[in-house]
Design a protein around this motif. Structure first.
Motif, PDB file in Angstrom:
ATOM      1  N   ALA B  54       0.849  -1.206   0.000  1.00  0.00           N
ATOM      2  CA  ALA B  54       0.000   0.000   0.000  1.00  0.00           C
ATOM      3  C   ALA B  54       0.884   1.255   0.000  1.00  0.00           C
ATOM      4  O   ALA B  54       0.600   2.228  -0.711  1.00  0.00           O
ATOM      5  N   ALA B  55       1.967   1.221   0.768  1.00  0.00           N
ATOM      6  CA  ALA B  55       2.874   2.375   0.818  1.00  0.00           C
ATOM      7  C   ALA B  55       3.595   2.552  -0.525  1.00  0.00           C
ATOM      8  O   ALA B  55       3.770   3.678  -1.005  1.00  0.00           O
ATOM      9  N   LEU B  56       3.989   1.445  -1.155  1.00  0.00           N
ATOM     10  CA  LEU B  56       4.662   1.528  -2.455  1.00  0.00           C
ATOM     11  C   LEU B  56       3.696   2.070  -3.511  1.00  0.00           C
ATOM     12  O   LEU B  56       4.085   2.814  -4.402  1.00  0.00           O
ATOM     13  N   TYR B  57       2.443   1.685  -3.393  1.00  0.00           N
ATOM     14  CA  TYR B  57       1.449   2.214  -4.323  1.00  0.00           C
ATOM     15  C   TYR B  57       1.286   3.719  -4.103  1.00  0.00           C
ATOM     16  O   TYR B  57       1.227   4.492  -5.058  1.00  0.00           O
ATOM     17  N   ALA B  58       1.221   4.127  -2.831  1.00  0.00           N
ATOM     18  CA  ALA B  58       1.057   5.555  -2.520  1.00  0.00           C
ATOM     19  C   ALA B  58       2.233   6.364  -3.096  1.00  0.00           C
ATOM     20  O   ALA B  58       2.058   7.486  -3.562  1.00  0.00           O
ATOM     21  N   GLU B  59       3.426   5.755  -3.120  1.00  0.00           N
ATOM     22  CA  GLU B  59       4.614   6.413  -3.672  1.00  0.00           C
ATOM     23  C   GLU B  59       4.467   6.728  -5.149  1.00  0.00           C
ATOM     24  O   GLU B  59       5.087   7.671  -5.655  1.00  0.00           O
ATOM     25  N   THR B  60       3.726   5.905  -5.861  1.00  0.00           N
ATOM     26  CA  THR B  60       3.656   6.072  -7.323  1.00  0.00           C
ATOM     27  C   THR B  60       2.923   7.347  -7.701  1.00  0.00           C
ATOM     28  O   THR B  60       3.087   7.847  -8.808  1.00  0.00           O
ATOM     29  N   GLY B  61       2.071   7.854  -6.781  1.00  0.00           N
ATOM     30  CA  GLY B  61       1.288   9.038  -7.099  1.00  0.00           C
ATOM     31  C   GLY B  61       0.142   8.752  -8.047  1.00  0.00           C
ATOM     32  O   GLY B  61      -0.500   9.670  -8.568  1.00  0.00           O
ATOM     33  N   LEU B  62      -0.159   7.453  -8.272  1.00  0.00           N
ATOM     34  CA  LEU B  62      -1.292   7.102  -9.138  1.00  0.00           C
ATOM     35  C   LEU B  62      -2.589   7.539  -8.453  1.00  0.00           C
ATOM     36  O   LEU B  62      -2.660   7.573  -7.224  1.00  0.00           O
ATOM     37  N   PRO B  63      -3.605   7.819  -9.253  1.00  0.00           N
ATOM     38  CA  PRO B  63      -4.851   8.307  -8.639  1.00  0.00           C
ATOM     39  C   PRO B  63      -5.546   7.231  -7.828  1.00  0.00           C
ATOM     40  O   PRO B  63      -5.206   6.045  -7.904  1.00  0.00           O
ATOM     41  N   LEU B  64      -6.523   7.683  -7.067  1.00  0.00           N
ATOM     42  CA  LEU B  64      -7.316   6.812  -6.206  1.00  0.00           C
ATOM     43  C   LEU B  64      -7.862   5.632  -6.990  1.00  0.00           C
ATOM     44  O   LEU B  64      -8.396   5.787  -8.074  1.00  0.00           O
ATOM     45  N   MET B  65      -7.710   4.443  -6.394  1.00  0.00           N
ATOM     46  CA  MET B  65      -8.273   3.258  -7.059  1.00  0.00           C
ATOM     47  C   MET B  65      -9.568   2.877  -6.378  1.00  0.00           C
ATOM     48  O   MET B  65      -9.630   2.863  -5.152  1.00  0.00           O
ATOM     49  N   ASP B  66     -10.517   2.540  -7.160  1.00  0.00           N
ATOM     50  CA  ASP B  66     -11.789   2.120  -6.599  1.00  0.00           C
ATOM     51  C   ASP B  66     -11.588   0.772  -5.929  1.00  0.00           C
ATOM     52  O   ASP B  66     -11.253  -0.207  -6.577  1.00  0.00           O
ATOM     53  N   GLU B  67     -11.773   0.747  -4.624  1.00  0.00           N
ATOM     54  CA  GLU B  67     -11.525  -0.500  -3.899  1.00  0.00           C
ATOM     55  C   GLU B  67     -12.790  -1.261  -3.607  1.00  0.00           C
ATOM     56  O   GLU B  67     -12.808  -2.156  -2.785  1.00  0.00           O
ATOM     57  N   SER B  68     -13.866  -0.891  -4.268  1.00  0.00           N
ATOM     58  CA  SER B  68     -15.095  -1.623  -3.983  1.00  0.00           C
ATOM     59  C   SER B  68     -14.925  -3.053  -4.464  1.00  0.00           C
ATOM     60  O   SER B  68     -14.156  -3.341  -5.376  1.00  0.00           O
ATOM     61  N   THR B  69     -15.665  -3.946  -3.861  1.00  0.00           N
ATOM     62  CA  THR B  69     -15.560  -5.344  -4.243  1.00  0.00           C
ATOM     63  C   THR B  69     -16.486  -5.685  -5.404  1.00  0.00           C
ATOM     64  O   THR B  69     -16.605  -6.838  -5.788  1.00  0.00           O
TER      65      THR B  69
END
Lengths: 196, 203
Positions: B54-69
């Motif tokens: 999750a921290a590595l993803y936050a580093e990328t600066g990519l936009p919010l991902m829809d985490e709905s199931t």
């Protein structure tokens, strides 16, 4: 009797299917982040929309392969890790395909992980050692670090705080603390190598 | 039998994490896989790797991902339609912990939150109580009192919005699942004789 036996042999498969469905529902949304980060880091897609699309493709394939291997699924293993192994294999295949399309060699495929176990000759590696280290030497080493990195390294190796304690103090989560510490050590290693 | 002491286990985990982050930076997915295999048998390492990812993803600066199931359900329905039982009303209930987890994931993606509020949110992540049926600006102070955590007004407003968003997302999933079930039922009714199993006694 035959029908009963058939019913009984179906039971474990149905239970595993059901467990695997629950696992996929729980873990795939979390796996999206690690897949997307890897795609971005390795430049397999070059804009956020393409990253999202490729991530969805990979997760779809993870679902297919996990379900195809339901008989190998052992609920005693950590489910996220089990699914992540599928994701890594699929990403590896995707990388080959994409790099071939771009006609770039895949030199990184044969990289072996350098040993970071135990004491190394590099003083920075000694920071990873849990055994006694000279605090004066550590302080000298930390003087080479960037200010933001120094704060984390100081908390960990001079004050002796655990990553959990650092997380509470800094307001970051544990994962972010580990990443910060790792990056800080990496940059410190680079600074040290410039002095040699 | 060798049983490593807790300190030794933690040390080995930290080494594994170091190898993982190093492998990630180098694009060494074999190296990543070696650590992930270790996590198969180590719940704590597995948990830490999820947070690190999750921290590595936050580093990328990519936009919010829809985490709905919702998307996951769509995939599962497509590939394993027989693997689902009907969804009970309890499965669509949103709990206090669900909302806190959503706020935590937003914080990791860069949405600012005060340090004191982040701590309060961490406490609420373990709370499995279902949310009250109505959460309005008027009912928020009551909710805060029941939950017994101290947080700012801004936090409770974020909490209210996240709760509404989660409820809406689950409700839309419940509706689409119901629609998919109805469609499947209709398709079964239209199966042609050639696709059917021959009745018993026939070849």
């Amino acid at each position: 009797m035959g029908a009963q036996q058939e019913q009984d042999s179906d039971k474990p498969t149905i239970d595993k299917h059901s467990l695997l469905c629950d696992l996929l529902v729980q873990e795939l949304p979390r796996l999206r982040k690690s897949v997307a980060a890897r795609i971005w880091k390795q430049d397999l897609a070059r804009d956020p929309a393409a990253v999202s699309e490729l991530t969805d493709e990979v997760l779809q394939e993870v679902t297919v392969r996990a379900l195809a291997n339901v008989n190998r699924y052992d609920p005693r293993l950590r489910g996220h890790a089990w699914l992540d192994l599928f994701a890594l294999n699929i990403l590896h295949e995707q990388r080959r395909r994409i790099y071939q399309e771009r006609q770039i060699g895949i030199a990184t495929d044969t990289l072996s992980t350098p040993s970071i176990d135990g004491l190394g000759e590099n003083p920075v590696e000694q920071l990873s050692d849990r055994g006694g280290f000279d605090k004066v030497q550590v302080q000298e080493l930390l003087d080479l670090a960037r200010p933001a990195d120094r704060e984390f390294l100081h908390a960990r190796y001079v004050l002796g705080l655990t990553p959990e304690e650092i997380a509470v103090q800094s307001g970051l989560n544990m994962g972010a603390v580990y990443v910060r510490l790792s990056r800080a050590r990496s940059r410190l290693r680079e600074e040290l190598s410039k002095l040699d | 039998m060798y049983n490593p002491d807790p300190d030794e286990k933690q040390y080995q985990r930290e080494l594994a994490i170091e190898r993982y982050i190093s492998a990630y930076d180098r694009g060494d997915w074999q190296g990543l896989a070696e650590v992930v295999k270790q996590a198969l048998h180590d719940p704590e390492l597995d948990r830490l790797l999820v947070e690190i990812n999750a921290a590595l993803y936050a580093e990328t600066g990519l936009p919010l991902m829809d985490e709905s199931t919702e998307q996951v359900y769509v995939l599962l329905r497509q590939h394993l339609p027989s693997g689902f039982t009907f969804e009970t009303p309890e499965e669509s209930l949103v709990t206090v912990g669900d909302v806190a987890e959503r706020l935590e994931s937003e914080r990791l993606r860069g949405k600012p939150i005060l340090a004191g509020d982040a701590q309060a949110n961490q406490q609420l992540m373990q709370d499995k109580r279902p949310l009250p049926s109505r959460i309005t600006p008027d009912t928020l102070p009551n909710l805060a009192q029941q939950l017994r955590v101290v947080a700012s007004e801004r936090y409770w407003e974020l909490f209210r919005r996240a709760a509404l968003a989660l409820r809406m997302s689950r409700e839309s999933r419940r509706v689409s699942l119901a629609a998919a079930r109805r469609q499947r039922g209709q398709r079964r009714g239209r199966v042609t004789p050639s696709k059917q199993e021959p009745p018993e006694g026939r070849e």
